[in-house]
Motif scaffolding. Structure first.
Motif, short mmCIF file in Angstrom:
data_model
loop_
_atom_site.label_atom_id
_atom_site.label_comp_id
_atom_site.label_asym_id
_atom_site.label_seq_id
_atom_site.Cartn_x
_atom_site.Cartn_y
_atom_site.Cartn_z
N ALA A 47 -28.00 0.52 -17.69
CA ALA A 47 -28.09 1.62 -16.72
C ALA A 47 -29.43 1.59 -16.00
N GLY A 48 -30.51 1.35 -16.77
CA GLY A 48 -31.84 1.27 -16.16
C GLY A 48 -31.96 0.11 -15.20
N GLU A 68 -34.62 10.21 -15.88
CA GLU A 68 -33.89 9.98 -17.13
C GLU A 68 -32.46 10.50 -17.05
N MET A 94 -25.04 5.73 -17.29
CA MET A 94 -24.49 5.33 -18.59
C MET A 94 -23.13 5.98 -18.83
N ASP A 99 -24.73 0.76 -21.65
CA ASP A 99 -25.87 1.15 -22.46
C ASP A 99 -27.07 1.52 -21.59
N TYR A 100 -28.09 2.06 -22.24
CA TYR A 100 -29.27 2.55 -21.52
C TYR A 100 -29.98 1.44 -20.76
N GLN A 101 -30.10 0.29 -21.40
CA GLN A 101 -30.81 -0.82 -20.76
C GLN A 101 -30.11 -1.27 -19.49
N LYS A 113 -30.33 8.02 -15.16
CA LYS A 113 -29.92 6.87 -15.98
C LYS A 113 -28.80 7.25 -16.95
N ARG A 114 -28.90 8.44 -17.50
CA ARG A 114 -27.85 8.91 -18.42
C ARG A 114 -26.52 9.07 -17.69
#
Length: 294
Positions: free
Chosen positions: A252-253, A235, A242, A248-250, A238-239
């Motif tokens: 980045a994932g 996590e 970002m 955005d999170y999506q 991913k941050r």
């Protein structure tokens, strides 16, 4: 010789330590701890020199090896171990050696710190070479194990540094760059796991963090080489993507997965709109520096 060490002096403010209330003890500990960063500030130039040498050492394929006994040895190992997940380096790049070996991390090994020969043997076992940097750590500045290690390092041709909490320390005589932080007397006489230990931890933080920045392990103020070895770090990765790419999170994932979990690669892919192959090539050519790769 202990009576000559400031870390062994009695603290005039705590002569009645055993009569103080819990609140009084905690307050005076806090007040004494505040003096540590100010003592370190006086040694910034020496710390800077050691960081520059550490960067040079890693860039030419050498290793940083911390060497100490007791609390000093444990703090060196702690710093070395935490570099691996934080900066994505191999465990061999920054190493910690403690008098008495790994079991001394949990249980004191009596007499181990008094042996110069033991340090020489430990460095031989990790195949010390002239490319390496050995940093001896000793609050007193006189630990035989550390002195023996620095002597061995100089014989091999490795660069040497030292961290002590007394001025004019003996280990400084065997180090090319000596850091001497005068932390003074402890609230509990001679308990150098307190202010002296805090000073050593802060200086080790400075050395490893500034060194890793210097070899491209950081982009802006983000740990872009973090290793996603658990859910929390996945996590965090991913941050970081970002924050670095302002996405955005999506997204980045998505790029985290496309880059096979490599944060740097994902950032370069997003910001340059390139393929994973090109991002990897850019990073290779820039020696891992994201800013240069961009």
């Amino acid at each position: 010789m202990l009576e000559k060490l400031s870390t062994e002096n009695r603290n005039a403010r705590t002569m009645n330590l055993d009569e103080m209330s819990t609140t009084e003890i905690l307050k005076i500990m806090n007040e004494e701890d505040r003096t540590v960063p100010l003592a370190i500030q006086k040694e910034i130039k020496a710390i800077e020199k050691l960081v520059q040498q550490a960067i040079h050492t890693l860039k030419r394929g050498g290793r940083i090896i911390y060497l100490g006994a007791g609390t000093s040895g444990r703090l060196g190992i702690l710093d070395a171990v935490e570099c691996v997940p934080t900066f994505g380096i191999s465990p061999d790049m920054v190493r910690g050696l403690i008098a008495g070996g790994e079991k001394a991390m949990m249980i004191a090994v009596e007499g181990a710190e008094d042996s110069e020969e033991l340090a020489s043997r430990d460095l031989t076992e990790v195949s010390l070479t002239e490319k390496d940097l050995v940093i001896g750590i000793a609050a007193s500045g006189r630990t035989p194990y550390v002195i023996g290690g620095l002597k061995k390092a100089r014989q091999v041709g490795a660069y040497t540094g030292s961290i002590a909490c007394n001025k004019d320390s003996e280990i400084s005589n065997y180090a090319e760059i000596a850091i001497e932080i005068k932390t003074g007397s402890e609230i509990l006489t001679g308990s150098t796991r307190l202010k002296a230990g805090t000073a050593q931890k802060l200086v080790l933080n400075m050395i490893s963090t500034a060194t890793m920045i210097g070899i491209g392990k950081v982009y802006k103020n983000l740990m872009v080489d973090v290793q996603p070895t658990n859910l929390k770090l996945i996590e965090r990765s991913k941050r970081i993507i970002m924050q670095a790419s302002e996405t955005d999170y999506q997204t980045a994932g998505k790029f985290y997965n496309a880059a096979n979990g490599n944060v740097k690669t994902a950032i370069v892919m997003i910001l340059t709109k390139c393929s994973i192959e090109e991002a990897q090539n850019r990073l290779k050519q820039s020696e891992g520096f994201v800013k240069k790769a961009l």
